[in-house]
Write an enzyme that holds these catalytic residues in place. Structure first.
Site, PDB file in Angstrom:
ATOM      1  N   ASN A  76      56.912  92.207   4.560  1.00 42.66           N
ATOM      2  CA  ASN A  76      58.366  92.379   4.407  1.00 42.66           C
ATOM      3  C   ASN A  76      59.155  91.157   4.896  1.00 42.66           C
ATOM      4  O   ASN A  76      60.348  91.029   4.605  1.00 42.66           O
ATOM      5  CB  ASN A  76      58.855  93.640   5.140  1.00 42.66           C
ATOM      6  N   ASN A 103      64.526 103.153  -0.136  1.00 42.12           N
ATOM      7  CA  ASN A 103      65.835 103.008   0.527  1.00 42.12           C
ATOM      8  C   ASN A 103      66.777 102.136  -0.297  1.00 42.12           C
ATOM      9  O   ASN A 103      67.953 102.455  -0.472  1.00 42.12           O
ATOM     10  CB  ASN A 103      65.663 102.325   1.893  1.00 42.12           C
ATOM     11  N   GLY A 104      66.225 101.007  -0.798  1.00 39.46           N
ATOM     12  CA  GLY A 104      67.040 100.062  -1.566  1.00 39.46           C
ATOM     13  C   GLY A 104      67.575 100.705  -2.829  1.00 39.46           C
ATOM     14  O   GLY A 104      68.776 100.597  -3.142  1.00 39.46           O
ATOM     15  N   ARG A 105      66.696 101.396  -3.553  1.00 36.88           N
ATOM     16  CA  ARG A 105      67.123 102.022  -4.816  1.00 36.88           C
ATOM     17  C   ARG A 105      68.107 103.158  -4.567  1.00 36.88           C
ATOM     18  O   ARG A 105      69.033 103.380  -5.342  1.00 36.88           O
ATOM     19  CB  ARG A 105      65.892 102.503  -5.605  1.00 36.88           C
ATOM     20  N   ASP A 147      59.507 104.709   1.178  1.00 39.26           N
ATOM     21  CA  ASP A 147      59.948 103.788   0.135  1.00 39.26           C
ATOM     22  C   ASP A 147      61.168 104.338  -0.620  1.00 39.26           C
ATOM     23  O   ASP A 147      61.333 105.557  -0.730  1.00 39.26           O
ATOM     24  CB  ASP A 147      58.780 103.554  -0.837  1.00 39.26           C
TER      25      ASP A 147
HETATM   26  C1  FPP Z   1      61.180 100.503   1.917  1.00 36.12           C
HETATM   27  O1  FPP Z   1      62.221 100.730   0.997  1.00 36.12           O
HETATM   28  C2  FPP Z   1      61.702 100.652   3.262  1.00 36.12           C
HETATM   29  C3  FPP Z   1      61.658  99.704   4.222  1.00 36.12           C
HETATM   30  C4  FPP Z   1      61.050  98.377   4.038  1.00 36.12           C
HETATM   31  C5  FPP Z   1      62.282  99.932   5.538  1.00 36.12           C
HETATM   32  C6  FPP Z   1      62.057 101.310   6.095  1.00 36.12           C
HETATM   33  C7  FPP Z   1      62.912 101.478   7.271  1.00 36.12           C
HETATM   34  C8  FPP Z   1      63.566 102.608   7.592  1.00 36.12           C
HETATM   35  C9  FPP Z   1      63.475 103.878   6.860  1.00 36.12           C
HETATM   36  C10 FPP Z   1      64.382 102.617   8.835  1.00 36.12           C
HETATM   37  C11 FPP Z   1      63.503 103.135   9.908  1.00 36.12           C
HETATM   38  C12 FPP Z   1      64.101 103.056  11.198  1.00 36.12           C
HETATM   39  C13 FPP Z   1      63.375 103.017  12.342  1.00 36.12           C
HETATM   40  C14 FPP Z   1      64.083 103.096  13.620  1.00 36.12           C
HETATM   41  C15 FPP Z   1      61.915 102.900  12.375  1.00 36.12           C
HETATM   42  P1  FPP Z   1      62.649  99.540   0.043  1.00 36.12           P
HETATM   43  O2  FPP Z   1      63.693  98.747   0.725  1.00 36.12           O
HETATM   44  O3  FPP Z   1      61.435  98.785  -0.379  1.00 36.12           O
HETATM   45  O4  FPP Z   1      63.264 100.337  -1.171  1.00 36.12           O
HETATM   46  P2  FPP Z   1      63.205  99.931  -2.699  1.00 36.12           P
HETATM   47  O5  FPP Z   1      61.747  99.956  -3.101  1.00 36.12           O
HETATM   48  O6  FPP Z   1      64.000 100.996  -3.360  1.00 36.12           O
HETATM   49  O7  FPP Z   1      63.819  98.569  -2.812  1.00 36.12           O
END
Ligand code: FPP
Length: 236
Positions: free
Chosen positions: A60, A14-16, A12
């Site tokens: 998602n 990635n977005g932030r 978790d």
């Molecule tokens: C959650 O962060 C992350 C995801 C929904 C996607 C995870 C995917 C990857 C790390 C890429 C993996 C690649 C492969 C090939 C499996 P979020 O987007 O909810 O972050 P946030 O809570 O900060 O918005």
């Protein structure tokens, strides 16, 4: 060192990670995918046998079409080309989740990576994609019901026996890591985590590097796992 056999990560933040840098959310996912590639190899180097990761939940799909499509394209790209190092390291890739609702090109990429790595024996990277923990239990229960209809005797059916009905036959999770600061399990591998140790960190997934992973291993080594019993060393 007492290394966990099965580690699971809720990736978790990635977005932030991206927003903090004024970048589009997609950059966070891209950076996260690079982190995952390195971590999978590092985990096996440390003696972990199975690494499960939450790449995309059944929920998602509620995200914007643009973000969903970006992620699906990223999975395809990673499986087709960027997973060469993972394959060379001898890691077998499993994809766990429901196949319905997935695009045909994603299904093809899943089939290819599973086929390409199927004879590898150095460890397992289990990628949960279009995955839900309750859905996995339901799908397993349906398979079991069919076996019962066909005459399976369940008089002595044990909780260990149900693992065979999950998406892949994997050991229980010893250590569950969640990055990004939230304190919840979000419908991830519910059956498999019944006795796992939890490690929560505020670090966003793209920044969760080898040294961060080692901190979780170190914490695990110092936990007292009793599985409902009493630890001999401390119990008397
Ligand atoms: C959650 O962060 C992350 C995801 C929904 C996607 C995870 C995917 C990857 C790390 C890429 C993996 C690649 C492969 C090939 C499996 P979020 O987007 O909810 O972050 P946030 O809570 O900060 O918005």
């Amino acid at each position: 060192m007492n290394v966990p056999k099965h580690v699971a990560i809720i990736m978790d933040g990635n977005g932030r990670w991206a927003e903090k840098r004024g970048l589009p959310r997609s950059s966070g996912h891209l950076e996260g995918s690079k982190t995952l590639e390195k971590l999978a190899i590092h985990a096996m180097d440390m003696g972990v046998e199975v690494l499960s990761v939450y790449a995309f939940s059944t929920d998602n799909f509620k995200r914007s079409e643009e973000e969903v499509n970006y992620l699906m394209d990223l999975f395809i790209k990673m499986f087709k080309t960027k997973f060469d190092k993972i394959n060379k390291r001898g890691i077998k890739v499993f994809i766990s989740g429901r196949k319905v609702n997935l695009r045909k090109d994603v299904l093809e990429a899943i089939e290819n990576i599973e086929e390409k790595t199927k004879d590898n024996t150095a460890g397992i990277l289990n990628i949960c994609l279009n995955y839900g923990g309750q859905e996995e239990i339901i799908d397993g229960a349906i398979k079991l019901a069919k076996d019962i209809q066909n005459g399976l005797d369940v008089t002595n059916f044990k909780r260990e026996d149900f693992y065979k009905y999950l998406y892949h036959y994997l050991p229980p999770i010893d250590l569950l890591i969640r990055t990004g600061g939230e304190l919840r399990v979000s419908n991830f591998m519910l059956y498999e985590m019944s006795y796992s140790e939890f490690y929560f960190t505020n670090t966003y997934f793209p920044d969760f590097d080898k040294s961060e992973f080692n901190k979780a291993l170190f914490m695990y080594e110092n936990r007292d796992r009793r599985f409902g019993g009493i630890n001999d060393k401390k119990g008397n």
